[in-house]
Design a protein around this motif. Structure first.
Motif, PDB file in Angstrom:
ATOM      1  N   GLU A  83       0.848  -1.187   0.000  1.00 15.72           N
ATOM      2  CA  GLU A  83       0.000   0.000   0.000  1.00 15.72           C
ATOM      3  C   GLU A  83       0.885   1.238   0.000  1.00 15.72           C
ATOM      4  O   GLU A  83       1.884   1.263   0.722  1.00 15.72           O
ATOM      5  CB  GLU A  83      -0.902   0.003   1.243  1.00 15.72           C
ATOM      6  N   PRO A  84       0.540   2.256  -0.827  1.00 18.59           N
ATOM      7  CA  PRO A  84      -0.641   2.393  -1.684  1.00 18.59           C
ATOM      8  C   PRO A  84      -0.518   1.582  -2.983  1.00 18.59           C
ATOM      9  O   PRO A  84       0.551   1.097  -3.318  1.00 18.59           O
ATOM     10  CB  PRO A  84      -0.664   3.888  -1.996  1.00 18.59           C
ATOM     11  N   THR A  87      -3.786  -2.440  -2.747  1.00 20.20           N
ATOM     12  CA  THR A  87      -4.440  -2.754  -1.480  1.00 20.20           C
ATOM     13  C   THR A  87      -5.338  -3.978  -1.575  1.00 20.20           C
ATOM     14  O   THR A  87      -5.793  -4.480  -0.548  1.00 20.20           O
ATOM     15  CB  THR A  87      -5.257  -1.557  -0.979  1.00 20.20           C
ATOM     16  N   GLY A  91      -2.444  -4.465   2.886  1.00 18.89           N
ATOM     17  CA  GLY A  91      -2.554  -3.068   3.280  1.00 18.89           C
ATOM     18  C   GLY A  91      -2.065  -2.937   4.702  1.00 18.89           C
ATOM     19  O   GLY A  91      -1.882  -3.932   5.419  1.00 18.89           O
ATOM     20  N   SER A 114       4.171  -1.736  -3.675  1.00 18.45           N
ATOM     21  CA  SER A 114       3.247  -0.614  -3.663  1.00 18.45           C
ATOM     22  C   SER A 114       3.366   0.154  -4.980  1.00 18.45           C
ATOM     23  O   SER A 114       4.351   0.039  -5.704  1.00 18.45           O
ATOM     24  CB  SER A 114       3.564   0.317  -2.493  1.00 18.45           C
ATOM     25  N   THR A 130      -0.155   7.497   3.584  1.00 18.99           N
ATOM     26  CA  THR A 130      -1.080   6.378   3.442  1.00 18.99           C
ATOM     27  C   THR A 130      -1.123   5.519   4.697  1.00 18.99           C
ATOM     28  O   THR A 130      -2.198   5.051   5.111  1.00 18.99           O
ATOM     29  CB  THR A 130      -0.663   5.504   2.243  1.00 18.99           C
TER      30      THR A 130
END
Length: 472
Positions: A83-84, A87, A91, A114, A130
């Protein structure tokens, strides 16, 4: 020192509450396991008293865990949170809950998979944003080295990354390309004098020997496509760079025991080189992987039983420094379980929640002690990412990160008890020794017997400037 206690509680303490003292008949203090009380103040270990020296008539609440083991929380320095951007794979919310359930109090997130990867200062700031408010355990971050991002490395060091990771072979995702020899020399020059560390996915492409007609559903087909020589030649490059530049280097997820001689020779020659292996290389072996069971695929591959025993021997002898999860989940469709095609399936194994019992279930039969568990899963991993002044040790002044667990108790891994976002794992149905009863993060009870603190209490761990960075 006057320490007060008014009453003792069992496990009815509310999740999220502040823990001021923990008593157990089995507290790991250095290399010793003994009855003790760990006193906590302002989120840190304040003092550790022998149980017989602890007064019974004073004023703070004690979490009495009987004969459950109390030891430093696990520091897992190799976790792909994704993540980001990805996801659906994992996450911060789900990964860190799984970590807490496994007694892991600190994770270090990898720069891939990510989107965007953590390869620029802006991307690092985006990842921090995030992760804010979504972490149930403390989280540090690796940056990445890719072609032409050398001018981003020092700004990321100054912003607090734990170090950097690079690939010597295709990473599996296009947005994180692997580096050339020229890229490596450029990066090493940037890292000289910083005190930072460069992590290597140590495989290189070699001439393929796999028969084109080989069955892609047979694990042996995949294994033959990633022979030991891919790791050997990559590690030869790493050792040469490490000796030339004297920059800290680290080999991630060592699979092949045939590389150990090269590593030892480089260390004896003065290379500041460390190496990890993973729970899956120590727990799983090629001979037992069924046809089409792509949940076992990872890179480098799980090798044979003889190789596995050599890894255990090297761990015992101190030739391998630490053990991590390399938690690398994906969505079920990417594992190609329907076709069972190892050549097309995503390579990665999910095990963040189960690292402690996976390791202990095998290590307990090979002469390893509880102090070895803490050394290999907590202290050495904290050292790697320069967190060893606050994490990975049960000592006064350190963060009060504790795992409370029962090494003798057995449990079976079932899908309903898995807290990773995606439940695909080769360990489903496996019976292990070592049940995590509770996890304490900086003096707060964040996990207890299947339940979590209602709010995430984890924080970002930004690595402070090294002394040698005055040269920057």
């Amino acid at each position: 020192m006057s320490v007060q206690l008014c009453r003792s509680v069992e496990t009815d303490m509310e999740l999220g509450s502040t823990v001021t003292a923990v008593r157990s008949q089995r507290v790991l203090i250095g290399d010793r396991v003994c009855p003790a009380v760990v006193l906590i103040k302002d989120g840190r270990i304040h003092h550790i008293l022998s149980d017989i020296n602890f007064p019974a008539d004073v004023g703070c609440e004690v979490l009495d865990v009987g004969d459950s083991v109390v030891m430093p929380g696990i520091v897992d320095s190799h976790v792909h949170v994704n993540e980001p951007g990805r996801t659906s794979w994992e996450g911060f919310w789900t990964a860190t809950r799984a970590a807490a359930a496994g007694g892991v109090t600190t994770i270090v997130d990898m720069p891939l998979n990510s989107i965007p990867p953590t390869t620029t200062l802006d991307h690092f700031h985006e990842k921090l944003q995030t992760a804010t408010g979504s972490c149930f355990v403390d989280t540090a971050f690796w940056g990445g080295v890719i072609p032409n991002n050398q001018l981003e490395l020092r700004p990321m060091i100054q912003a607090g990354v734990a170090g950097f990771k690079c690939f010597l072979i295709h990473s599996g995702v296009d947005e994180f390309p692997h580096v050339s020899d020229s890229d490596l020399h450029t990066a090493m020059k940037q890292l000289q004098g910083t005190g930072s560390v460069l992590l290597f996915h140590a495989e290189v492409d070699v001439e393929q020997t796999t028969e084109e007609t080989a069955d892609p559903c047979q694990y042996s087909t995949f294994l033959q496509s990633r022979p030991d020589v891919m790791e050997i030649e990559a590690i030869r490059t790493v050792t040469e760079l490490c000796l030339q530049y004297k920059v800290r280097c680290h080999i991630v997820h060592l699979s092949s025991a045939k590389c150990l001689k090269l590593i030892q020779e480089a260390r004896l020659a003065g290379a500041p080189l460390t190496v990890e292996t993973t729970h899956h290389y120590l727990s799983l072996c090629a001979e037992n992987i069924p046809a089409g069971a792509t949940q076992f695929k990872c890179c480098p591959p799980i090798r044979g039983l003889e190789n596995q025993e050599q890894l255990w021997s090297a761990l015992k002898a101190g030739q391998i420094d630490m053990v991590v999860s390399d938690h690398s989940p994906c969505t079920p469709d990417l594992k190609k379980l329907d076709s069972g095609d190892f050549t097309q399936a995503w390579g990665g194994i999910s095990s963040l929640q189960f690292g402690l019992p996976l390791f202990w279930s095998s290590a307990r039969n090979r002469g390893f002690q509880l102090c070895d568990v803490a050394r290999l899963l907590s202290h050495r991993t904290a050292q790697l990412c320069s967190l060893d002044s606050q994490k990975g040790s049960l000592s006064p002044g350190y963060d009060a990160d504790l795992v409370i667990w029962d090494p003798e108790r057995e449990f079976e891994i079932q899908e309903a008890g898995i807290h990773h976002k995606n439940k695909t794992t080769p360990y489903l149905g496996t019976t292990l020794h070592g049940v995590v009863c509770a996890t304490i993060l900086r003096g707060r009870l964040v996990y207890k017997e299947g339940s979590f603190c209602p709010e995430p209490l984890g924080k970002h761990l930004l690595i402070p400037q090294r002394e040698t960075q005055a040269q920057l």
